[in-house]
Design an enzyme around this catalytic site. Structure first.
Site, PDB file in Angstrom:
ATOM      1  N   SER A   1       0.840  -1.201   0.000  1.00 35.77           N
ATOM      2  CA  SER A   1       0.000   0.000   0.000  1.00 35.77           C
ATOM      3  C   SER A   1       0.870   1.244   0.000  1.00 35.77           C
ATOM      4  O   SER A   1       1.615   1.495   0.955  1.00 35.77           O
ATOM      5  CB  SER A   1      -0.901   0.012   1.236  1.00 35.77           C
ATOM      6  OG  SER A   1      -1.541   1.266   1.355  1.00 35.77           O
TER       7      SER A   1
ATOM      8  N   HIS B   1      -1.224  -1.371  -4.250  1.00 34.60           N
ATOM      9  CA  HIS B   1      -2.486  -0.937  -3.668  1.00 34.60           C
ATOM     10  C   HIS B   1      -2.466   0.579  -3.486  1.00 34.60           C
ATOM     11  O   HIS B   1      -1.558   1.135  -2.863  1.00 34.60           O
ATOM     12  CB  HIS B   1      -2.695  -1.630  -2.319  1.00 34.60           C
ATOM     13  CG  HIS B   1      -4.055  -1.450  -1.742  1.00 34.60           C
ATOM     14  ND1 HIS B   1      -5.143  -2.216  -2.136  1.00 34.60           N
ATOM     15  CD2 HIS B   1      -4.524  -0.592  -0.799  1.00 34.60           C
ATOM     16  CE1 HIS B   1      -6.213  -1.834  -1.458  1.00 34.60           C
ATOM     17  NE2 HIS B   1      -5.858  -0.852  -0.647  1.00 34.60           N
TER      18      HIS B   1
ATOM     19  N   ASP C   1      -4.673   3.787  -2.177  1.00 34.86           N
ATOM     20  CA  ASP C   1      -5.815   4.251  -1.383  1.00 34.86           C
ATOM     21  C   ASP C   1      -6.207   5.659  -1.784  1.00 34.86           C
ATOM     22  O   ASP C   1      -5.388   6.580  -1.713  1.00 34.86           O
ATOM     23  CB  ASP C   1      -5.476   4.225   0.108  1.00 34.86           C
ATOM     24  CG  ASP C   1      -5.360   2.811   0.650  1.00 34.86           C
ATOM     25  OD1 ASP C   1      -6.298   2.030   0.427  1.00 34.86           O
ATOM     26  OD2 ASP C   1      -4.341   2.492   1.286  1.00 34.86           O
TER      27      ASP C   1
ATOM     28  N   MET D   1      -8.818   8.644  -0.852  1.00 32.38           N
ATOM     29  CA  MET D   1      -9.716   9.089   0.221  1.00 32.38           C
ATOM     30  C   MET D   1     -10.128  10.532  -0.021  1.00 32.38           C
ATOM     31  O   MET D   1      -9.338  11.343  -0.516  1.00 32.38           O
ATOM     32  CB  MET D   1      -9.018   8.976   1.581  1.00 32.38           C
ATOM     33  CG  MET D   1      -8.412   7.611   1.852  1.00 32.38           C
ATOM     34  SD  MET D   1      -7.625   7.561   3.481  1.00 32.38           S
ATOM     35  CE  MET D   1      -6.656   6.055   3.334  1.00 32.38           C
TER      36      MET D   1
ATOM     37  N   HIS E   1      -8.306   1.403  -4.382  1.00 34.73           N
ATOM     38  CA  HIS E   1      -9.353   1.318  -3.362  1.00 34.73           C
ATOM     39  C   HIS E   1      -9.959   2.703  -3.182  1.00 34.73           C
ATOM     40  O   HIS E   1      -9.332   3.603  -2.623  1.00 34.73           O
ATOM     41  CB  HIS E   1      -8.720   0.807  -2.059  1.00 34.73           C
ATOM     42  CG  HIS E   1      -9.662   0.695  -0.918  1.00 34.73           C
ATOM     43  ND1 HIS E   1      -9.233   0.549   0.389  1.00 34.73           N
ATOM     44  CD2 HIS E   1     -11.026   0.717  -0.861  1.00 34.73           C
ATOM     45  CE1 HIS E   1     -10.281   0.471   1.189  1.00 34.73           C
ATOM     46  NE2 HIS E   1     -11.374   0.582   0.449  1.00 34.73           N
TER      47      HIS E   1
ATOM     48  N   MET F   1     -12.151   5.065  -1.415  1.00 31.24           N
ATOM     49  CA  MET F   1     -12.881   5.391  -0.181  1.00 31.24           C
ATOM     50  C   MET F   1     -13.469   6.777  -0.352  1.00 31.24           C
ATOM     51  O   MET F   1     -13.117   7.727   0.356  1.00 31.24           O
ATOM     52  CB  MET F   1     -11.933   5.299   1.020  1.00 31.24           C
ATOM     53  CG  MET F   1     -11.543   3.872   1.348  1.00 31.24           C
ATOM     54  SD  MET F   1     -10.191   3.760   2.549  1.00 31.24           S
ATOM     55  CE  MET F   1      -8.793   3.780   1.434  1.00 31.24           C
TER      56      MET F   1
ATOM     57  N   MET G   1     -11.714  -4.641   5.532  1.00 32.86           N
ATOM     58  CA  MET G   1     -10.902  -3.686   6.295  1.00 32.86           C
ATOM     59  C   MET G   1     -10.741  -4.189   7.721  1.00 32.86           C
ATOM     60  O   MET G   1     -11.737  -4.433   8.410  1.00 32.86           O
ATOM     61  CB  MET G   1     -11.544  -2.303   6.281  1.00 32.86           C
ATOM     62  CG  MET G   1     -11.597  -1.635   4.906  1.00 32.86           C
ATOM     63  SD  MET G   1      -9.966  -1.434   4.139  1.00 32.86           S
ATOM     64  CE  MET G   1      -9.135  -0.404   5.362  1.00 32.86           C
TER      65      MET G   1
ATOM     66  N   ASP H   1      -6.915  -5.708   4.460  1.00 34.70           N
ATOM     67  CA  ASP H   1      -6.118  -4.484   4.555  1.00 34.70           C
ATOM     68  C   ASP H   1      -6.276  -3.872   5.939  1.00 34.70           C
ATOM     69  O   ASP H   1      -7.395  -3.613   6.382  1.00 34.70           O
ATOM     70  CB  ASP H   1      -6.572  -3.493   3.477  1.00 34.70           C
ATOM     71  CG  ASP H   1      -5.767  -2.200   3.479  1.00 34.70           C
ATOM     72  OD1 ASP H   1      -4.749  -2.124   4.195  1.00 34.70           O
ATOM     73  OD2 ASP H   1      -6.160  -1.271   2.749  1.00 34.70           O
TER      74      ASP H   1
ATOM     75  N   GLY I   1      -3.185  -3.072   9.284  1.00 34.66           N
ATOM     76  CA  GLY I   1      -2.362  -3.645  10.342  1.00 34.66           C
ATOM     77  C   GLY I   1      -1.730  -4.969   9.988  1.00 34.66           C
ATOM     78  O   GLY I   1      -1.458  -5.789  10.868  1.00 34.66           O
TER      79      GLY I   1
END
Length: 216
Positions: free
Chosen positions: A10, A35, A37, A39, A68, A70, A139, A175, A177
């Site tokens: 990511s 990956h 992200d 947002m 992804h 969001m 998630m 995805d 932690g």
């Protein structure tokens, strides 16, 4: 059914001052996806990048871009993300728009489609989409920021979704932690794609840590 574990670094945890080099370095590893992200500061409490940035880094690698989204609304932006070089476009079940319409639009643009759920969302809400998607993203943190701790109470959800998928060719991605310990737990629960940010980018030796994650 899909068996081999896939790794998707990511870039939320990458050094954005040298993002092109970071992508080039990942290209030299055995990772499967990159990956990304996206947002909007509204659907989740953070702002990241848009299609122009994705387009600008596309030429640094031939790896698949696992994007992804969001964001909400999302449907009107799908063509831009498709044209920017996304290979897999994942939207959220929790958006206020018609999820199926958005899934069909992504498929119409010849991209693979994923659907993601937040930790508090029930796996059962995915059932009606199972025959129309290529990937489910669970998630295991509240989406918004990198570096959060894995939520172990999501492991049962991963197992439930694995059973729901059955023999369908749908990848199960996790995805949040993900490190060597939590990655193993996620795989044991049924995941076959691990998204990892901090664990990979903090290691400095991207190839080594990606290989270690794949061996879990």
């Amino acid at each position: 059914m899909i068996q081999r574990v896939k790794i998707a670094p990511s870039i939320l945890s990458a050094d954005f001052s040298k993002l092109g080099k970071e992508i080039s370095d990942l290209d030299k590893t055995n990772c499967d996806y990159i990956h990304i992200d996206v947002m909007d500061g509204h659907f989740v409490p953070n702002l990241t990048i848009g299609p122009d940035v994705i387009k600008s880094i596309r030429h640094f690698t031939k790896k698949k871009f696992d994007v992804h989204l969001m964001i909400d609304p999302v449907k009107k932006y799908i063509p831009e993300f498709a044209n920017a070089g996304s290979d897999i476009i994942t939207i959220h079940q929790e958006i206020n728009e018609n999820v199926m319409d958005t899934i069909l639009l992504i498929k119409k643009l010849n991209k693979k489609v994923g659907i993601s759920i937040k930790p508090k969302t029930s796996a059962k809400l995915l059932e009606k989409y199972l025959d129309h998607i290529d990937l489910i993203l669970v998630m295991t943190v509240e989406p918004g920021f990198g570096g959060q701790s894995f939520m172990h109470n999501q492991l049962q959800k991963i197992s439930t979704i694995k059973e729901m998928i059955g023999n369908r060719q749908v990848e199960l991605e996790v995805d949040g932690g993900i490190n060597l310990d939590t990655g193993r737990e996620a795989i044991n629960a049924g995941a076959n794609v691990l998204v990892s940010g901090s664990t990979i980018f903090n290691s400095k030796k991207y190839k080594n840590i990606i290989d270690d994650l794949r061996k879990l």
